[in-house]
Design a protein around this motif. Structure first.
Motif, short mmCIF file in Angstrom:
data_model
loop_
_atom_site.label_atom_id
_atom_site.label_comp_id
_atom_site.label_asym_id
_atom_site.label_seq_id
_atom_site.Cartn_x
_atom_site.Cartn_y
_atom_site.Cartn_z
N VAL A 169 115.67 47.19 68.78
CA VAL A 169 114.87 48.31 68.69
C VAL A 169 113.81 47.16 69.97
N ILE A 170 112.94 47.08 69.17
CA ILE A 170 111.50 46.10 69.52
C ILE A 170 112.48 45.76 70.12
N ASP A 171 113.13 44.50 69.99
CA ASP A 171 113.48 43.05 70.82
C ASP A 171 113.85 44.06 72.35
N SER A 172 115.07 44.92 72.72
CA SER A 172 115.69 45.54 73.67
C SER A 172 114.83 46.31 74.51
N ARG A 173 113.83 46.45 74.04
CA ARG A 173 112.10 47.42 74.91
C ARG A 173 111.26 46.50 75.50
N ALA A 174 111.60 45.48 74.55
CA ALA A 174 110.25 44.80 74.77
C ALA A 174 109.00 45.20 74.44
N LEU A 175 108.96 46.10 73.02
CA LEU A 175 107.72 46.29 72.69
C LEU A 175 106.79 45.84 71.85
N PRO A 176 105.08 45.75 72.27
CA PRO A 176 104.63 44.54 70.84
C PRO A 176 104.27 45.19 69.85
N TRP A 177 105.57 44.90 69.10
CA TRP A 177 105.27 45.26 67.71
C TRP A 177 106.57 44.61 66.59
N HIS A 178 106.55 44.70 65.66
CA HIS A 178 106.54 43.85 64.96
C HIS A 178 107.57 44.78 63.79
N VAL A 179 108.58 44.10 63.14
CA VAL A 179 108.90 44.25 61.27
C VAL A 179 108.94 43.74 60.24
N THR A 180 108.91 44.25 59.43
CA THR A 180 108.41 43.00 58.21
C THR A 180 109.25 43.30 56.54
N ARG A 181 109.95 42.83 56.15
CA ARG A 181 110.71 43.60 54.93
C ARG A 181 110.02 42.61 53.78
N LEU A 182 109.93 43.66 52.54
CA LEU A 182 110.44 42.65 50.96
C LEU A 182 111.65 43.69 50.84
N GLY A 183 112.84 42.66 50.70
CA GLY A 183 113.53 43.05 49.48
C GLY A 183 113.76 44.71 50.71
N CYS A 184 114.00 45.52 49.35
CA CYS A 184 114.37 46.92 50.60
C CYS A 184 113.45 48.11 51.17
N ARG A 185 111.94 46.97 51.09
CA ARG A 185 111.21 48.01 51.56
C ARG A 185 110.90 47.93 52.94
N VAL A 186 110.78 48.10 54.07
CA VAL A 186 110.53 47.65 55.74
C VAL A 186 109.94 48.51 56.35
N GLU A 187 108.81 47.84 57.39
CA GLU A 187 107.50 48.22 57.68
C GLU A 187 107.46 47.77 58.78
N TYR A 188 107.28 48.88 59.75
CA TYR A 188 106.50 47.70 61.42
C TYR A 188 105.61 48.31 61.11
N LEU A 189 105.28 47.36 61.90
CA LEU A 189 103.45 47.72 62.87
C LEU A 189 103.82 47.92 64.14
N PHE A 190 102.46 48.10 63.94
CA PHE A 190 102.72 48.57 66.44
C PHE A 190 101.81 46.93 66.66
N ARG A 191 101.85 46.42 65.83
CA ARG A 191 101.20 45.08 66.65
C ARG A 191 102.19 44.39 66.78
N PRO A 192 101.67 43.05 67.51
CA PRO A 192 103.45 41.88 68.18
C PRO A 192 102.94 41.01 66.81
N ASP A 193 102.22 40.49 65.96
CA ASP A 193 103.20 39.99 64.76
C ASP A 193 102.60 39.95 63.43
N PRO A 194 103.15 39.62 62.53
CA PRO A 194 103.04 40.20 61.33
C PRO A 194 101.56 39.80 61.18
N ALA A 195 100.79 40.37 60.72
CA ALA A 195 99.59 39.98 60.07
C ALA A 195 99.19 39.27 59.21
N ARG A 196 98.06 37.82 58.69
CA ARG A 196 98.31 37.47 57.63
C ARG A 196 97.42 37.68 56.46
N ASN A 197 96.17 38.60 56.56
CA ASN A 197 95.81 39.21 55.83
C ASN A 197 95.88 40.33 56.13
N GLY A 198 94.52 41.21 54.57
CA GLY A 198 94.45 42.78 55.21
C GLY A 198 93.40 42.55 56.34
#
Ligand SMILES: Cc1ncc(COP(=O)(O)O)c(C=O)c1O
Length: 439
Positions: free
Chosen positions: A350-379
Motif C-alpha cells: 500500500v505504501i509503495d504503490s501510493r508513494a507515501l512517505p511512511w514505512h513499516v517495521t516488524r518484529l516477528g508477529c508484531r508489525v507497526e507502521y509509522l508515518f515517517r519515511p524511514d525507520p527510526a534509529r533511536n527513541g
C-alpha cells in the motif's frame, strides 16, 4: 475525521450509553485510565471475544490486532487455556502454597529463555520492580540505566527521558515521582554504544533494563552487533543486564533472547503468559541465582520487597502451563510470524504503490507502521516521528470497518487464531484509507 466520528456514533449507540453511565463512578469514566486512549468519543464496550475476534454490545464484529496490547496475544479465550483455568478454578485459586504446575512452567521458561531459575509475579511491572531491587542488592549500586523512550510498566525508576540538552528528566506525564529521576536513573539511546559506555563507566549502575528492541514508541530495532557490545560493556563495568521480553516475545517462543542468542543476567516477561490471566515472571542466570542465595537472607525473604500475596497462585500457574504448553507453542509462532510477514508485505505494498512517505517495521508477529519515511534509529527519532492526529484518524477509519489496532501508535499483533483473511482485510481497508488521504 468528522465523517468517521459520525459513523462511530451511529454504530455505537449502546457503548455510548454505557460510557455515559460509567462517568458517574469511574475515574475518567473507564475501569483503567489507558482506556481513554481509544479513537471515537468513548471506548467500545465488549460483549464477547473469541480467537482473533470480538463482538461489541451493539452487535458489531471486529478483527482484533490489538489483542489487549499483548495481554491477549494467545488469542481470546483459547480452549486449552480456558479448560485448564476452569478446571483449576474449581480446585482452588490461591493458597500461598505451590501446585504441581509451577515446576513445569519453570522448566519451560528455562527452555525458552535460556536462564535456569524463575520466580513469578502478577504483572510485568512487578517483575521489573523486583529484578531492579535484586540488582541493587547484589551490586550495592544505586542507579539503573534505561533506553530513551522506553516503557517497562509503572516502575518509578524507568519513567525518565532525555531532554533536548541530554539531561535526564521525568517523562512527560510522570505522576507523583518520588525523587528527581536523575537521582535513580541514567537514560541512553538505543544503538548509542558510546553513550552507554559513558553511562556505565561511572561505576554506579546496578543494572541496564532494556527491551531488546523498543516497542513502545513504535518498533526501533537494534543495529547489528548492538547486543553483543551491550553484553560486553555490562560485564566489563559490573552492571547486570535485564532483558524485558514482555512485548518482544513476538520474535519467537523465547523472545529475542532465544531468537538472537542474547545472554542476559535477568529476563522479565508478563502479559501474554497466561492467556490473559494475570501472571508474569522473572528469570535469572545461574550466577545471579547463586549470588542471591549467598547474599540474601532466606528467613526475611517475605518482607524484603519482592513477592506478593497473589503472585505464583495456582490459577496463574495452571493458565501459564496450558498457554505455553498448548497455545503459544513453537509451532504456533511459526504460523504467527508468517502472518506478520504477510501483514508487513500488505502494508508495504500500500505504501509503495501510493508513494507515501511512511514505512513499516516488524518484529516477528508484531508489525507497526509509522508515518515517517524511514525507520527510526533511536527513541528520540521515533518520538519525533509520531503523528497523533493521523494515528487517530487511521485507528478510527479501521475501527469503523471492523478492525482494531492498539490505541498507542500503529501496532498490530498476530495470534494463533489470526487468519490470512484477517490480515488481507486490514491491507484492503488500510489501502482505502491511504487512497482517501492521498486524494
Ligand atoms: C516492555 C514492557 N514491559 C513491561 C510492561 C508492563 O506490563 P504491565 O502493565 O502488564 O505490568 C509493559 C506494558 O506495556 C511493557 O510494554
Amino acid at each position: 475525521m468528522e465523517r468517521e466520528r459520525a459513523t462511530f456514533r451511529e454504530r455505537h449507540a449502546g457503548s455510548g450509553r454505557l460510557a455515559e453511565a460509567a462517568k458517574a463512578n469511574l475515574l475518567y469514566g473507564v475501569p483503567m485510565n489507558w482506556m481513554t486512549r481509544w479513537p471515537g468519543d468513548h471506548p467500545v464496550y465488549v460483549e464477547r471475544a473469541e480467537g482473533a475476534r470480538f463482538w461489541d454490545v451493539d452487535g458489531n464484529e471486529f478483527v482484533d490486532f490489538c489483542l489487549g496490547d499483548t495481554g491477549g496475544m494467545a488469542g481470546h479465550a483459547p480452549k486449552a487455556a480456558v479448560d485448564a483455568i476452569a478446571e483449576q478454578a474449581g480446585r482452588g485459586i490461591t493458597l500461598m502454597l505451590p501446585t504441581e504446575d509451577a515446576e513445569w512452567v519453570g522448566r519451560e521458561m528455562a527452555r525458552r529463555f535460556g536462564v535456569p531459575t524463575w520466580s513469578f509475579t502478577l504483572t510485568a511491572t512487578d517483575a521489573n520492580r523486583f529484578v531492579i531491587r535484586w540488582a541493587r542488592a547484589l551490586t550495592g549500586r544505586d542507579k539503573i540505566a534505561v533506553h530513551n523512550w522506553c516503557y517497562h510498566g509503572t516502575v518509578d525508576d524507568t519513567f525518565a527521558t532525555l531532554d533536548a540538552t541530554g539531561e535526564v528528566v521525568a517523562r512527560e506525564g510522570n505522576t507523583g515521582k518520588p525523587v528527581p529521576l536523575a537521582e535513580t536513573t541514567r537514560v541512553v539511546e538505543i544503538n548509542d554504544l558510546e553513550g552507554l559506555e559513558a553511562a556505565l563507566a561511572q561505576g554506579d549502575v546496578a543494572a541496564c533494563l532494556f527491551e531488546p528492541a523498543l516497542t513502545n514508541i513504535g518498533i526501533v530495532l537494534p543495529d547489528p552487533g548492538y547486543h553483543e557490545r551491550v553484553r560486553e560493556l555490562c560485564s566489563a563495568y559490573g552492571t547486570l543486564l535485564i532483558i524485558d521480553e514482555t512485548h518482544t516475545i513476538s520474535a519467537g517462543p523465547g523472545g529475542c533472547t532465544q531468537a538472537w542468542n542474547l545472554a542476559p543476567d535477568f529476563v522479565t516477561i508478563g502479559k501474554t503468559l497466561g492467556a490473559g490471566i494475570p501472571c508474569a515472571a522473572y528469570g535469572m542466570s545461574e550466577a545471579v541465582a547463586a549470588s542471591i542465595y549467598a547474599n540474601t537472607d532466606y528467613e526475611t525473604a517475605d518482607v524484603g520487597g519482592t513477592g506478593g500475596t497473589l503472585a505464583g497462585n495456582a490459577l496463574s500457574l495452571a493458565a501459564m502451563r496450558a498457554t505455553l504448553g498448548e497455545v503459544l507453542t513453537d509451532e504456533a509462532f511459526v504460523r504467527m510470524i508468517g502472518l506478520g510477514e504477510r501483514f508487513e508485505d500488505g502494508v508495504r505494498s500500500v505504501i509503495d504503490s501510493r508513494a507515501l512517505p511512511w514505512h513499516v517495521t516488524r518484529l516477528g508477529c508484531r508489525v507497526e507502521y509509522l508515518f515517517r519515511p524511514d525507520p527510526a534509529r533511536n527513541g528520540t527519532e521515533a518520538a519525533a516521528g509520531q503523528d497523533p492526529e493521523l494515528d487517530g484518524l487511521i485507528h478510527l477509519y479501521l475501527l469503523n470497518r471492523g478492525i482494531l489496532m492498539t490505541p498507542f501508535h500503529n501496532m498490530s499483533l498476530m495470534s494463533p487464531a489470526t487468519t490470512a483473511e484477517d490480515v488481507d482485510r486490514h491491507t484492503e481497508v488500510f489501502g482505502q484509507a491511504a487512497d482517501e488521504l492521498a486524494g
